[in-house]
Scaffold this motif. Structure first.
Motif, PDB file in Angstrom:
ATOM      1  N   THR A 211       0.815  -1.219   0.000  1.00 56.34           N
ATOM      2  CA  THR A 211       0.000   0.000   0.000  1.00 56.34           C
ATOM      3  C   THR A 211       0.846   1.266   0.000  1.00 56.34           C
ATOM      4  O   THR A 211       0.345   2.349  -0.270  1.00 56.34           O
ATOM      5  CB  THR A 211      -0.888   0.043   1.257  1.00 56.34           C
ATOM      6  OG1 THR A 211      -0.034   0.077   2.410  1.00 56.34           O
ATOM      7  CG2 THR A 211      -1.793  -1.164   1.337  1.00 56.34           C
ATOM      8  N   GLY A 212       2.112   1.140   0.369  1.00 57.41           N
ATOM      9  CA  GLY A 212       2.962   2.319   0.508  1.00 57.41           C
ATOM     10  C   GLY A 212       2.756   3.033   1.825  1.00 57.41           C
ATOM     11  O   GLY A 212       3.317   4.098   2.060  1.00 57.41           O
ATOM     12  N   GLN A 213       1.961   2.446   2.691  1.00 61.63           N
ATOM     13  CA  GLN A 213       1.704   3.108   3.978  1.00 61.63           C
ATOM     14  C   GLN A 213       2.907   2.981   4.903  1.00 61.63           C
ATOM     15  O   GLN A 213       3.514   1.914   4.999  1.00 61.63           O
ATOM     16  CB  GLN A 213       0.485   2.474   4.648  1.00 61.63           C
ATOM     17  CG  GLN A 213      -0.517   3.494   5.167  1.00 61.63           C
ATOM     18  CD  GLN A 213      -1.590   2.860   6.045  1.00 61.63           C
ATOM     19  OE1 GLN A 213      -2.061   1.757   5.772  1.00 61.63           O
ATOM     20  NE2 GLN A 213      -1.965   3.559   7.091  1.00 61.63           N
TER      21      GLN A 213
ATOM     22  N   PRO B 139       1.026   7.349   1.294  1.00 63.05           N
ATOM     23  CA  PRO B 139       1.156   6.020   0.678  1.00 63.05           C
ATOM     24  C   PRO B 139       1.492   6.092  -0.809  1.00 63.05           C
ATOM     25  O   PRO B 139       2.321   5.340  -1.296  1.00 63.05           O
ATOM     26  CB  PRO B 139      -0.221   5.394   0.905  1.00 63.05           C
ATOM     27  CG  PRO B 139      -0.746   6.063   2.126  1.00 63.05           C
ATOM     28  CD  PRO B 139      -0.229   7.466   2.079  1.00 63.05           C
TER      29      PRO B 139
ATOM     30  N   LYS C 150       4.752   4.503  -2.579  1.00 63.03           N
ATOM     31  CA  LYS C 150       4.559   3.458  -3.592  1.00 63.03           C
ATOM     32  C   LYS C 150       5.315   3.833  -4.880  1.00 63.03           C
ATOM     33  O   LYS C 150       5.991   3.005  -5.471  1.00 63.03           O
ATOM     34  CB  LYS C 150       3.064   3.303  -3.866  1.00 63.03           C
ATOM     35  CG  LYS C 150       2.696   2.158  -4.775  1.00 63.03           C
ATOM     36  CD  LYS C 150       2.497   0.861  -4.026  1.00 63.03           C
ATOM     37  CE  LYS C 150       2.140  -0.271  -4.978  1.00 63.03           C
ATOM     38  NZ  LYS C 150       2.430  -1.579  -4.410  1.00 63.03           N
TER      39      LYS C 150
ATOM     40  N   THR D 255      -6.782   0.158   1.708  1.00 59.12           N
ATOM     41  CA  THR D 255      -5.733   1.141   1.950  1.00 59.12           C
ATOM     42  C   THR D 255      -6.311   2.545   2.008  1.00 59.12           C
ATOM     43  O   THR D 255      -7.314   2.860   1.362  1.00 59.12           O
ATOM     44  CB  THR D 255      -4.610   1.091   0.892  1.00 59.12           C
ATOM     45  OG1 THR D 255      -3.592   2.020   1.271  1.00 59.12           O
ATOM     46  CG2 THR D 255      -5.109   1.461  -0.489  1.00 59.12           C
TER      47      THR D 255
ATOM     48  N   TYR E 105      -1.969   4.791  -8.831  1.00 63.07           N
ATOM     49  CA  TYR E 105      -1.702   4.222  -7.501  1.00 63.07           C
ATOM     50  C   TYR E 105      -2.741   3.162  -7.176  1.00 63.07           C
ATOM     51  O   TYR E 105      -2.420   2.073  -6.683  1.00 63.07           O
ATOM     52  CB  TYR E 105      -1.718   5.335  -6.457  1.00 63.07           C
ATOM     53  CG  TYR E 105      -1.704   4.830  -5.022  1.00 63.07           C
ATOM     54  CD1 TYR E 105      -0.544   4.319  -4.453  1.00 63.07           C
ATOM     55  CD2 TYR E 105      -2.869   4.857  -4.241  1.00 63.07           C
ATOM     56  CE1 TYR E 105      -0.540   3.841  -3.146  1.00 63.07           C
ATOM     57  CE2 TYR E 105      -2.875   4.388  -2.941  1.00 63.07           C
ATOM     58  CZ  TYR E 105      -1.706   3.886  -2.394  1.00 63.07           C
ATOM     59  OH  TYR E 105      -1.704   3.422  -1.101  1.00 63.07           O
TER      60      TYR E 105
ATOM     61  N   VAL F  28      -2.068  -0.817  -6.304  1.00 63.93           N
ATOM     62  CA  VAL F  28      -2.423  -1.426  -5.024  1.00 63.93           C
ATOM     63  C   VAL F  28      -3.337  -2.633  -5.251  1.00 63.93           C
ATOM     64  O   VAL F  28      -3.150  -3.686  -4.636  1.00 63.93           O
ATOM     65  CB  VAL F  28      -3.071  -0.388  -4.092  1.00 63.93           C
ATOM     66  CG1 VAL F  28      -3.632  -1.066  -2.851  1.00 63.93           C
ATOM     67  CG2 VAL F  28      -2.054   0.674  -3.692  1.00 63.93           C
TER      68      VAL F  28
END
Lengths: 758, 280, 159
Positions: free
Chosen positions: A629-631, A748, A752, B181, B262, B266
């Motif tokens: 998720t890039g979180q 995020p 990412k 997310t 994005y 995801v």
């Protein structure tokens, strides 16, 4: 040194009333006959205002008054600029941002007032929008003000950077971009203006600088300051956001109050507060650093461009601290810093916890980690090699103080945190872990450029029942200032904490004490309280000496009683002493005052004594980055703070914990989405701040070495608790991903994208 | 403005028949923010909260019947049976807002709002649910995917009430995964979400139902991915291919919360990770 | 048009006269319950939290007419009936600016009631899960968690 009250953690003075809901914030106060103010804001980000039509708003039942710029006439000054007269209270020709006011309205209910505001229309010729500070500085850009778009600039000139760059083997030349942050205090801006029959005014509200409001109102209302009384109501958070911005709703409410002869409340809703109040500046920071092969810094050159928005506000003052914070706790024989303040059509830049320092600290501390990598040493060692020590000349041109703690907090970080340890591998394949460190040198109190505001007053009143009232010019925003004052008063007078009542900040009770900002209240107001209490104590002891036939020098007040210093014998309790003093016609009100020594400062080259003292901090962040998720999950934060002497232990912890979480919000999630000058996310659905599910574990280490000029040795803590947070998290994320991190927030999506960049 | 509070099914059906233009409201957790931003103006309402509270039940075929008025909080608390048989529904409900919101928000509201980011709707979708719509003229049942016709749009007629949601029993031994997310861990609108049911028997995918939230005009049933995977054996290469299909099948937009790109990435990575987990 | 709404607020039966479509938050505040705060008006911060028939809700997202016949609890009631919780928040320095606190108090009281029924130890995760709708900008939440955990322990030992 042993204290009776200082360093303990008594229950905050305001805690019970707040927890039980009894505290009255501005909008909680019942007020007969009150009207509600609303504002019709500009529908465009940039344009020429041809005319405003308020006929529909006026016709709405329940509307009492509608005013446009022309209605201000000669009675009021149409200028609300905090530092420079560049901002009208009501727009009349040039619309420079969405926060410009077309009309102000007073009505019988907030719903009617807002409905009327929505009925205001205007004829506007739209102009091209300036989107970024770089666009604003470009040749041929539309001018937002006559002077052009470069609103202000400041610099540091120290040594010869160009020569050093040509001679140094290591050069790190990078560009960092950091975003806005909203304070998101839970109580939006709220004020109420109550006009007096004699032309005086009482203004109460949620604010952190009552003296600013008083000054602004005197200007707008064209009245002597003596007729304007400003009281701070219980305030639901500030963080800098209520430093100068409350001037604006206060002026709106006051003008409407005088025009209608009735009290007027202006209570922003969340959407208005998010869209129109001030923000932490977005900045572009070009950072060039040169070093020898061993990592010793030889030169730092910084260009920091602050997006001020349409008006100067107090951006110059914020930029001054950014300018002075650009080199941190590091020595560098050659420094050139240029900080530019630029007009755009974007959000209104202003004060926010850290005041320009968090942005430049992010850039500097990222550079330090890159330097460590280049040299092949760890993040502690690179800083060890460059952190200056007592007696050196700092890049700001002053002599580093004898009791400097920069190296001490760094060594504590090396010892108390896992920064030098191998990271444990997690189980999940898609989680990458990292650790990062950042340091800060924070100048406590106002910068030399603003030292004319640096004095602080206090009023100490002993009553005949032995109770004590204290008033300060500083404000209670939730940080615990009043509680700290009560502790200092109790300690100084020798009485118990429970005897002290600290009343609300009120311009009529205490001399202008400057704003409640710059982590200065404990030191400045605290010293003023101590001064007032010492004056009072001297009077009481003198009276007691006459009464008991002993010498004043043999007497003391301790444990709520007059005692014999040597034997400890209790002579009389404090209330009896107070009563005796009253009967002996002792003046039982004392005015305390504190102002630090005048600092020598040369603005032309940015050299001199910038600040009265400095607080140091190092933070270490442990993060887990979810590569799906890039979180970024901040798992742990270690905060090491040089606090002088802690006045209220739990209060300091709470400040640090709050600062860490707020700083984390800015680092990884909070973002103003602005399109053509318009904020697209002015609500808590989309302006995202940390919840209880997002917080890291926080480990606090306090370095307690009393500061010689602090009340009982205290320094400020409010801002150092936030400044290094984003930098530490940034370094941890870079460490986790093994990729550069050049932008905030590390949301995020950005992470990412970063992962995909080869 | 009118605010009607029917006390019974009959009163309600009469009320919506008489006032098809009125907005039906229950938890009001979506209605109030809409009023605030001006998306609902000068409206009249029919309030459903005075109606008797009904309980969920399972029919003879084992299908779960949820009354439209059941709250996200009630589902999130999950009776054991619900958790066991329909875990995606429970997970979806847990991701809705906060406890305060979940205590008010109903499943009918979540579905009828027809937002592509509705977490409960995403969680429901892999179960092939049907909705029961009732009016004075009678009731009809409609698959959820036919009911949701676009963002904020449904097949509900103005005089119809979403009375019930029916979830068939999923196959025994199914592996379920819900992912979401956003910028923070709670109280967040999904930027992208996924709900997956997959049953692997003797190495082969015997059943698959996959839904994505926030990446299309409605909650999306990823049919291309499903068709590709059904009957296949999971391998690294198959997973990669399936993920690539998902990347292309979702149809997200750029908005202030995130970019389309994005969201695609995801979804792709959510699916790949979930399939890897399922394969183990 | 005004409508009568019958409610019990903090144990006291009351009849409110409200406008059609009024917000519960506004009705409460107009009737003196200024302990219920408006932080965002969108159900996103929890400052306006009240307990409605034993369940916490955001009073900014409810129509007053919807609560006909209901039992409503605000922080003022908790202050009277759960002083141990208030003491714990106060003693842990979990109160700073205080604007979120009345909402926190209601949510925490509600959680404590639930866990007293179950008589189990209240863990950090459960506290977080139940308090995730209450935004606090000052404390960083840590002292709030500590205070609720301590109040729960105290209650557990009393039961």
């Amino acid at each position: 040194m042993k204290f009776d009250v200082v360093g303990t953690s008594p229950v905050r003075l305001d805690a019970y009333d707040k927890a039980t809901g009894k505290s009255r914030y501005t909008d909680d106060e019942p007020l007969p006959g009150v009207l509600y103010g609303a504002i019709a804001f500009s529908p465009v980000s940039h344009g020429l205002l041809k005319s405003v039509d308020v006929s529909k708003a006026k016709a709405l039942p329940g509307v009492v008054k509608v005013m446009v710029a022309a209605d201000l006439g000669d009675k009021y000054a149409n200028n609300i600029g905090a530092v420079r007269a560049d901002q009208p209270l009501l727009a009349y020709d040039h619309l420079r941002w969405r926060g410009d006011r077309l009309a102000i309205i007073a009505a019988e209910s907030p719903e009617i007032a807002r409905k009327a505001a929505s009925l205001v229309t205007a004829e506007i010729e739209e102009l091209p929008v300036i989107h970024t500070s770089e666009e604003a500085l470009a040749e041929g850009a539309p001018k937002l003000h006559e002077m052009g778009n470069l609103a202000d600039s400041m610099c540091i000139r120290h040594g010869d950077v160009e020569k050093a760059f040509s001679e140094s083997p290591i050069i790190l030349d990078n560009r960092y971009v950091v975003g806005y942050q909203d304070h998101a205090y839970l109580e939006p801006n709220s004020v109420v203006a109550i006009p007096g029959a004699d032309g005086s005014l009482l203004l109460r509200g949620s604010m952190q600088a009552p003296f600013y409001v008083q000054g602004a109102l005197a200007k707008v209302l064209k009245k002597p300051m003596s007729k304007i009384r400003v009281q701070q109501a219980t305030t639901g958070g500030g963080f800098g956001g209520k430093e100068d911005y409350p001037n604006e709703p206060s002026a709106v409410a006051s003008v409407l109050a005088f025009e209608t002869g009735r009290p007027v409340k202006v209570i922003y809703n969340r959407e208005e507060d998010l869209a129109y109040s001030t923000k932490r500046h977005s900045m572009i920071i070009e950072h060039k650093l040169a070093a020898k092969e061993d990592g010793t810094i030889t030169a730092i050159k910084v260009k920091a461009i602050c997006d001020a928005g349409a008006y100067l506000g107090i951006s110059s003052i914020v930029a001054e601290r950014a300018n002075a914070s650009a080199t941190g706790p590091y020595r560098s024989p050659n420094v050139q810093v240029d900080t530019l303040v630029v007009y755009t059509n974007n959000a209104f830049g202003g004060a926010f916890r850290g005041f320009g320092a968090p942005q430049v600290t992010f850039a500097l501390e990222r550079q330090m980690d890159l330097l460590a990598e280049k040299v092949g040493v760890d993040p502690v060692e690179i800083r060890r090699r460059n952190t200056f020590s007592a007696g050196e000349i700092s890049p700001l041109g002053d002599v580093v103080e004898a009791d400097v703690n920069a190296m001490r907090v760094l060594e504590l970080a090396a010892k108390k945190t896992p920064i030098l340890k191998e990271l444990k591998k997690g189980k999940e394949a898609h989680i990458k872990r990292g650790i990062g460190l950042a340091a800060v040198r924070y100048g406590v109190g106002l910068h030399a450029g603003g030292q004319r505001l640096e004095g602080s007053g206090a009023l100490v009143q002993v009553n005949i029942d032995g109770s004590v009232r204290v008033n300060i010019g500083g404000a209670e925003l939730g940080q615990g200032a009043f509680t700290a004052m009560a502790i200092i008063a109790a300690e100084t007078l020798g009485v118990s904490y429970g005897r002290i009542y600290v009343g609300e900040a009120d311009t009529m009770l205490v001399p202008d004490s400057g704003p409640t900002v710059a982590s200065r209240t404990t030191v400045m107001s605290g010293n003023a309280v101590k001064d007032g209490c010492l004056i009072m104590k001297e009077r009481l002891l003198k009276c007691a000496a006459a009464d008991t036939g002993r010498k004043a020098g043999e007497l003391d007040i301790k444990g709520d009683a007059l005692i014999d210093k040597k034997s400890g014998e209790i002579i009389m309790d404090f209330a009896t002493l107070a009563n005796k003093a009253y009967c002996a016609k002792v003046n039982l009100v004392a005015n305390g005052w504190y102002a630090p020594d005048r600092k020598i400062w040369n603005k032309e080259v940015g050299q001199g004594q910038s600040y009265t003292t400095y607080a140091h901090a190092v933070m270490v962040a442990e993060v887990a980055v979810d590569t799906i998720t890039g979180q970024v999950h901040v798992e742990k934060m270690h905060a090491i703070h040089d606090v002088g002497q802690a006045i209220h232990h739990k209060g300091i912890e709470a400040q640090i914990e709050g600062g860490v979480v707020q700083g984390m919000g800015w680092a990884i999630m909070e973002e103003l989405v602005i399109k053509d000058g318009k904020m697209l996310n002015p609500n808590f659905t989309d302006y995202i701040i940390p919840t209880i599910q997002d917080i890291p574990e926080i480990k606090i280490t306090l370095l307690e070495r009393p500061y010689k000029n602090g009340p009982y040795g205290a320094k400020g803590i409010g801002e150092p608790s936030l400044i290094p947070v984003a930098a530490a998290i940034g370094n941890a994320v870079a460490n986790a991903l093994k990729k550069p991190v050049m932008e905030l927030p590390m949301n995020p999506e950005r992470i990412k994208l970063n992962l995909l960049n080869k | 403005m009118a605010f009607l509070r029917p006390q019974s099914r009959e009163e309600l059906l009469n009320a919506i028949h008489e006032h098809p233009g009125y907005i039906m409201v229950a938890g009001a957790t979506d209605v109030w923010p809409k009023i605030r931003r001006g998306a609902i103006k000068d409206a009249d309402f029919i309030d459903l909260t005075a109606m008797p509270r009904l309980e969920p039940y399972c029919d003879a075929q084992g299908a779960l019947h949820l009354p439209g008025s059941i709250t996200a909080g009630r589902i999130a608390a999950g009776g054991d049976k619900m958790c066991k048989k329909w875990p995606l529904l429970v997970e979806g409900a847990r991701h809705v807002g906060s406890p305060q919101i979940r205590n008010r928000a109903t499943i009918a509201g979540n579905i009828c709002t027809a937002s592509p980011c509705a977490d409960m709707t995403t969680g429901l979708t892999p179960y092939n649910p049907e909705v029961k719509l009732s009016s004075l003229a009678g009731s009809r049942q409609l698959p959820l995917r036919e009911f949701l016709t676009g963002p904020g749009r449904t097949a509900r007629a103005a005089d119809e009430w979403l009375e019930e949601v029916i979830l068939p029993l999923p196959p025994e031994g199914v592996f379920s995964k819900f992912c979401k997310t956003g910028r923070r861990n709670a109280l967040i609108i999904a930027v992208a979400s996924m709900a997956l049911n997959i049953l692997i028997k003797k190495g082969k995918i015997e059943h698959i139902a996959l839904a994505f939230g926030s990446v299309a005009p409605t909650v999306l049933r990823a049919q291309k991915v499903e068709e590709f995977l059904l009957g296949k054996e999971l391998s690294a290469a198959i997973i990669e291919e399936a993920a690539a299909i998902a990347y292309n099948e979702v149809k997200p937009i750029n908005d202030q919360r995130a970019t389309a790109e994005y969201r695609r990435q995801v979804c792709r990575d959510f699916l790949a990770a979930a399939l890897e987990e399922a394969a183990q | 048009m005004k409508v009568d709404v019958h409610v019990t607020v903090n144990g006291r039966p009351t009849i409110w006269q409200v406008e059609d479509g009024e917000r519960l938050l506004d009705t409460l505040r107009k009737n003196g319950h200024t302990e219920v705060k408006e932080g965002c008006g969108g159900g996103e911060c929890g400052a306006c939290t009240v307990a409605l028939n034993g369940e916490i809700i955001c009073s900014c997202c409810a129509f007053t007419q919807q609560v006909e016949g209901a039992d409503i609890v605000t922080a003022a009631w908790v202050a009277e009936h759960n002083p141990a919780l208030i003491d714990s928040l106060v003693n842990h320095n979990a109160v700073q600016c205080g604007f979120c606190t009345p909402g926190v108090v209601v949510a925490a009281d509600n959680l404590l009631k639930k866990c007293t029924c179950n008589r189990h130890k209240l863990g950090t995760k459960e506290i977080k899960d139940n308090m995730e709708g209450n935004i606090c900008r000052c404390t960083g939440y840590i002292k709030i968690i500590e205070a609720i955990a301590a109040a729960a322990e105290e209650e557990r030992h009393e039961v």
